[in-house]
Design an enzyme around this catalytic site. Structure first.
Site, PDB file in Angstrom:
ATOM      1  NE  ARG A 172      -5.179  14.725  13.640  1.00 55.68           N
ATOM      2  CZ  ARG A 172      -4.587  14.091  12.612  1.00 55.68           C
ATOM      3  NH1 ARG A 172      -4.983  12.890  12.243  1.00 55.68           N
ATOM      4  NH2 ARG A 172      -3.617  14.659  11.961  1.00 55.68           N
ATOM      5  CG  ASP A 194      -2.086   0.926   1.117  1.00 54.18           C
ATOM      6  OD1 ASP A 194      -2.217   1.603   0.079  1.00 54.18           O
ATOM      7  OD2 ASP A 194      -2.880   0.995   2.071  1.00 54.18           O
ATOM      8  CE  LYS A 195      -0.586   7.389  -2.341  1.00 54.95           C
ATOM      9  NZ  LYS A 195      -1.075   8.559  -2.022  1.00 54.95           N
ATOM     10  CG  HIS A 196      -1.821   6.915   3.959  1.00 53.41           C
ATOM     11  ND1 HIS A 196      -3.100   6.433   3.788  1.00 53.41           N
ATOM     12  CD2 HIS A 196      -1.953   8.057   4.660  1.00 53.41           C
ATOM     13  CE1 HIS A 196      -3.953   7.243   4.386  1.00 53.41           C
ATOM     14  NE2 HIS A 196      -3.287   8.250   4.917  1.00 53.41           N
ATOM     15  CB  SER A 197      -0.443  11.053   0.469  1.00 51.69           C
ATOM     16  OG  SER A 197      -0.505  12.437   0.704  1.00 51.69           O
ATOM     17  CB  THR A 230      -8.382   8.796  -1.220  1.00 53.58           C
ATOM     18  OG1 THR A 230      -7.088   9.368  -1.335  1.00 53.58           O
ATOM     19  CG2 THR A 230      -8.540   7.682  -2.227  1.00 53.58           C
ATOM     20  CE  LYS A 250      -5.930   6.575   7.418  1.00 48.12           C
ATOM     21  NZ  LYS A 250      -5.786   7.616   8.441  1.00 48.12           N
ATOM     22  CE  LYS A 251      -3.056   3.429   4.587  1.00 45.25           C
ATOM     23  NZ  LYS A 251      -3.513   3.265   3.213  1.00 45.25           N
ATOM     24  CB  SER A 289      -3.824   9.677  11.784  1.00 41.34           C
ATOM     25  OG  SER A 289      -4.697   9.600  10.696  1.00 41.34           O
TER      26      SER A 289
END
Ligand code: URA
Length: 436
Positions: A167, A79-82, A119, A186-187, A182
């Site tokens: 937040r 996966d990726k997350h920003s 997203t 979740k990741k 955060s």
């Protein structure tokens, strides 16, 4: 634990106990912690920080606030997350492209946060599409379709689901500790083998300086690797929006144009390919990041990524013919107004946060908890850094629900742009650094 005592100690900057943090995260998930207490917690952490041990404890407690998924699949779970930026629709390209390269991608994503779009909100611009999958439905979809983009739920990462929304409404986004907890809660709850992080830096990001971005990237990589997930971070540029559009449906248009080759956005492509290359290498699907980049670019160019996106959208309740018929399937705003440049000259700076707020005020994000957002509003055809724009020529187009909203957005967008008659600014690279 007495929550009031815990919060007052945080406010005074005292180092919290891991057991108290765990009890607080469990209370976020169960509802035992009220919205007011969650807001006070977020504000205290923003102001005082948690320290290294407290940050790791919060991440672990939030991860363990629900089920931690485990997979038994024939390919790597990636996966990726920003960390958040404007016009950042990379996930919608990257999740299906990674799937097309042989990965499994259970992407737990976010909604709009602060001045940035989310997203999930972008995906929900597609009629019928659902992001609130049960754990069982998520598992089935990942097994069958290889990728899913879903929200944190009551079952998976429930503490983040709650704190994230609070937040967003309390001006408590820009905290190294809260962002790290955060994202990684979740990741890591998604049971990943490898993760690539896109740490955004610049006017449209939460981290405005390279020093802040490096500190966040290091904290993210160290915390994720400490929890057993192979992780790399890229620090990427956000001194202008990544896409030429901002707003939910408008960003989906940009994704579809790039995925189908109708009008490829070079910056979006470059960042997607760089992140994907790292993820494929980490997951053992490519020999190294360069080989991974070539694989990922091929998945995009060949149309295979678009096919996987189409299957994912259909599996989540969207139109089965979305990839073929997307121009007919997306909502559009009733008012479209150009934003005339107040002077002639090169664009020398763009205040990405101010642009993000203009888009939020058009209705693309939430001003109150649970508010409905308008998927069709936003801005398109944004002039980029270095572009020469004549006086009265459009800096971009505003898409709005009413004339009054459009006029307010025109003024806000004009104020977000800086032009200089003579000089074009130096070009900045899109990828600033790689860590991990
Ligand atoms: N993305 C997240 O999921 N959380 C943050 O705090 C910032 C970006």
């Amino acid at each position: 634990m007495d929550i009031r005592t815990f919060l007052s100690a945080l406010r005074r900057g005292e180092t919290p106990d891991a057991a108290d943090i765990a009890a607080f995260a469990a209370g976020l998930a169960s509802g035992a912690v009220s919205d007011a207490q969650a807001g006070a917690f977020a504000m205290a952490v923003c102001q005082r920080g948690l320290g290294d041990a407290g940050r790791v404890a919060l991440m672990r407690a939030m991860r363990d606030s629900g089920t931690v998924l485990h997979w038994d699949l024939p390919g790597p779970v990636l996966d990726k997350h920003s960390t958040g930026g404007v016009g950042d629709c990379v996930s919608l390209l990257l999740a299906p492209a990674l799937a097309a390269c042989g990965a499994y991608v259970p992407m737990i994503s976010g909604r709009g946060l602060g001045h940035t779009g989310g997203t999930l909100d972008k995906l929900e611009a597609i009629p019928g599409l659902r992001v609130d999958l049960t754990e069982e439905a998520l598992r089935r979809q990942v097994e069958e379709t290889r990728c899913a983009i879903v929200a944190a739920s009551d079952a998976v990462a429930p503490a983040d689901r709650r704190l994230y929304a609070i937040r967003d409404l309390t001006g408590t986004v820009e905290s190294l500790d809260l962002i790290t907890a955060s994202i990684l809660s979740k990741k890591l709850a998604a049971g990943l083998e490898a993760l690539v992080l896109d740490v955004k830096v610049g006017s449209g990001a939460f981290m405005k300086s390279m020093a802040e971005a490096e500190t966040l990237a290091a904290a993210l990589v160290e915390t994720a690797q400490g929890a057993g997930c192979m992780t790399r971070a890229l620090i990427t540029d956000m001194s202008e929006p990544l896409s030429t559009a901002m707003g939910n449906a408008l960003e989906v248009v940009e994704v579809m144009e790039t995925l189908t080759g109708a009008a490829v956005n070079a910056a979006l492509w470059e960042v997607t390919v760089a992140l994907g290359g790292e993820a494929l290498a980490l997951g053992g699907l490519a020999a190294d990041a360069a080989a991974g980049e070539a694989m990922l670019a091929d998945a995009l160019e060949s149309g295979r990524a678009a096919e996987y996106l189409g299957r994912m959208i259909a599996a989540q309740g969207g139109p089965a013919d979305f990839v073929e018929r997307w121009p007919d399937r997306l909502p559009s705003a009733p008012v479209v107004m150009d934003v005339p440049a107040p002077m002639e000259g090169h664009v020398t700076a763009i205040d990405g946060e101010a642009l993000g707020r203009a888009v939020l005020h058009l209705g693309a994000g939430r001003m109150q908890a649970g508010a409905r957002i308008n998927p069709s509003v936003g801005v398109s055809d944004l002039a980029g850094l270095g572009d020469h724009v004549g006086m009265g020529e459009p800096l971009c187009f505003v898409h709005a629900a009413t004339e009054a909203a459009a006029e307010a957005a025109v003024r806000a967008v004009q104020a977000a742009y800086l032009q200089n008659a003579q000089e074009a600014p130096m070009q900045t690279p899109l990828i600033h650094a790689r860590l991990g």
